[in-house]
Design a protein around this motif. Structure first.
Motif, mmCIF file in Angstrom:
data_model
loop_
_atom_site.group_PDB
_atom_site.id
_atom_site.type_symbol
_atom_site.label_atom_id
_atom_site.label_comp_id
_atom_site.label_asym_id
_atom_site.label_seq_id
_atom_site.Cartn_x
_atom_site.Cartn_y
_atom_site.Cartn_z
ATOM 1 N N THR A 169 0.829 -1.208 0.000
ATOM 2 C CA THR A 169 0.000 0.000 0.000
ATOM 3 C C THR A 169 0.859 1.252 0.000
ATOM 4 O OG1 THR A 169 -1.707 -1.208 1.235
ATOM 5 C CG2 THR A 169 -1.867 1.194 1.205
ATOM 6 N N ARG A 201 -7.547 9.298 -2.813
ATOM 7 C CA ARG A 201 -8.174 8.265 -1.989
ATOM 8 C C ARG A 201 -8.949 7.270 -2.857
ATOM 9 N NH1 ARG A 201 -12.520 6.316 -0.195
ATOM 10 N NH2 ARG A 201 -13.721 7.743 -1.503
ATOM 11 N N GLU A 202 -9.718 7.775 -3.808
ATOM 12 C CA GLU A 202 -10.513 6.888 -4.657
ATOM 13 C C GLU A 202 -9.621 5.966 -5.498
ATOM 14 O OE1 GLU A 202 -13.036 9.361 -6.955
ATOM 15 O OE2 GLU A 202 -14.343 9.909 -5.265
ATOM 16 N N GLU A 203 -8.576 6.523 -6.094
ATOM 17 C CA GLU A 203 -7.694 5.703 -6.920
ATOM 18 C C GLU A 203 -6.966 4.650 -6.088
ATOM 19 O OE1 GLU A 203 -7.201 5.610 -10.146
ATOM 20 O OE2 GLU A 203 -8.706 7.140 -10.557
ATOM 21 N N ASP A 205 -7.901 3.418 -3.141
ATOM 22 C CA ASP A 205 -8.858 2.449 -2.605
ATOM 23 C C ASP A 205 -9.270 1.444 -3.675
ATOM 24 O OD1 ASP A 205 -10.679 1.437 -0.568
ATOM 25 O OD2 ASP A 205 -12.268 2.287 -1.802
ATOM 26 N N ARG A 206 -9.418 1.917 -4.909
ATOM 27 C CA ARG A 206 -9.768 1.009 -6.004
ATOM 28 C C ARG A 206 -8.650 -0.003 -6.263
ATOM 29 N NH1 ARG A 206 -10.305 4.578 -9.513
ATOM 30 N NH2 ARG A 206 -12.488 5.056 -9.089
ATOM 31 N N ALA A 207 -7.410 0.428 -6.103
ATOM 32 C CA ALA A 207 -6.285 -0.464 -6.361
ATOM 33 C C ALA A 207 -6.060 -1.461 -5.229
ATOM 34 C CB ALA A 207 -5.020 0.349 -6.605
ATOM 35 N N THR A 208 -6.340 -1.074 -3.986
ATOM 36 C CA THR A 208 -6.090 -1.957 -2.834
ATOM 37 C C THR A 208 -7.302 -2.799 -2.447
ATOM 38 O OG1 THR A 208 -6.693 -0.157 -1.314
ATOM 39 C CG2 THR A 208 -4.362 -0.387 -1.897
ATOM 40 N N ASP A 209 -8.428 -2.592 -3.082
ATOM 41 C CA ASP A 209 -9.624 -3.359 -2.730
ATOM 42 C C ASP A 209 -9.431 -4.868 -2.914
ATOM 43 O OD1 ASP A 209 -12.571 -3.119 -1.998
ATOM 44 O OD2 ASP A 209 -12.698 -4.278 -3.843
ATOM 45 N N LYS A 214 -9.013 -1.191 2.914
ATOM 46 C CA LYS A 214 -9.891 -0.052 2.685
ATOM 47 C C LYS A 214 -9.139 1.233 3.017
ATOM 48 C CE LYS A 214 -13.696 2.332 2.122
ATOM 49 N NZ LYS A 214 -14.297 2.520 0.764
#
Length: 314
Positions: A169, A201-203, A205-209, A214
């Motif tokens: 991360t 944050r959105e990018e 979070d999408r990659a670590t989902d 989260k």
């Protein structure tokens, strides 16, 4: 001879009885923990091992052997009883294969390498992203510090899908930070920091989902500019302040001219108003005793004296 060794035999029986009693208490405790885990395989394993140890100690009837079996029982309990805190979850691997997620509390697992318990922390963690040098869209190098807040919501994915979710991360946050901020001009980075934080944050979070991670927030802590750019921005700010000051001064003069024009229009309609204004001005400047006052007289007074002189001559 039998009379001599009788007291020792009684002592050995008493010790053996005490050891067996301790074994019973430990076995009951061990099986109770296994039942609390609600896993049939664990309950069957602990029950079978406990029965073998107790029956062997009971059949031998030797306190030394009973002590050995008691030590084996204590060693097994120490290796199989695992405590998981409330803010943690355990990922249990049985023969190297994922079995289930262990909840908080006292849990019993199988020993001898059959089960392996990996504990994952569910609390919100922070990553201080190392300072990154970024070239903006308008080719200005800047140094940016950021911080990332995240937590694990699926422990099994954090263990099975990535080797080290914390380091992964962190490295991904550095990459996304450089990729996104490099698409904006310096003025946009300075003015739209909140929007950029949400986009980061959105990018992330999408990659670590897929890893069960989260990302709850990202914050750009500081933006360090080159010294030449700081001086240029200071000059720009100073010029902007001067421009505003000149505009405000000009607007003030315009408003003053408009009010003076209105006052002159009002005074011109009544000649006596001009005389009153002159007297008021005289009273205001007469306060300073060390001043020389030159007070203009109205032309009507000179005309009055001229007419009076012409009349007397006639």
């Amino acid at each position: 001879m039998d009379f001599i060794f009788y007291p020792f035999e009684s002592f050995f029986r008493t010790v053996n009885f005490v050891v067996l009693l301790v074994e019973i208490l430990l076995i009951v405790l061990w099986i109770g923990f296994a039942v609390n885990s609600k896993r049939t395989s664990v309950i069957a394993f602990t029950s079978a091992i406990s029965a073998v140890i107790f029956l062997a100690s009971l059949m031998m009837g030797n306190p030394v052997v009973s002590f050995v079996f008691l030590a084996v029982l204590i060693s097994l309990m120490a290796n199989t009883i695992k405590i998981v805190n409330e803010y943690q979850r355990g990922v249990l691997l049985r023969f190297g294969k994922f079995a289930y997620v262990v909840g908080p509390g006292i849990n019993v697992i199988m020993p001898f390498g059959i089960d392996r318990l990996l504990v994952v922390d569910l609390r919100t963690a922070t990553i201080d992203v190392p300072r990154q040098e970024i070239i903006t869209k308008d080719n200005i190098p800047v140094m940016i510090d950021a911080v990332v807040y995240f937590n694990v919501f699926q422990p099994e994915l954090a263990v099975l899908k990535v080797q080290n979710y914390f380091n992964a991360t962190s490295l991904l946050a550095q990459t996304i930070l450089r990729a996104i901020l490099g698409k904006y001009d310096l003025d946009d980075i300075l003015a739209k920091r909140q929007e950029l934080n949400e986009m980061l944050r959105e990018e992330l979070d999408r990659a670590t989902d897929p890893w069960g991670v989260k990302v709850t927030a990202t914050e750009i802590k500081s933006i360090e500019l080159p010294e030449e750019m700081k001086r240029a921005m200071a000059k720009q700010a100073e010029a902007e302040r001067e421009r505003r000051a000149k505009i405000i001064r000009a607007e003030g003069e315009l408003q003053a001219a408009e009010k003076l024009s209105e006052a002159a229009s009002i005074i011109s309609k009544n000649p006596g108003a001009l005389q009153l204004r002159q007297l008021q001005t005289l009273s205001e400047i007469a306060v300073e005793k060390n001043s020389t006052v030159i007070f203009p007289l109205p032309m009507e007074i000179f005309k009055f004296f001229a007419q009076k002189q012409d009349g007397s001559e006639g």
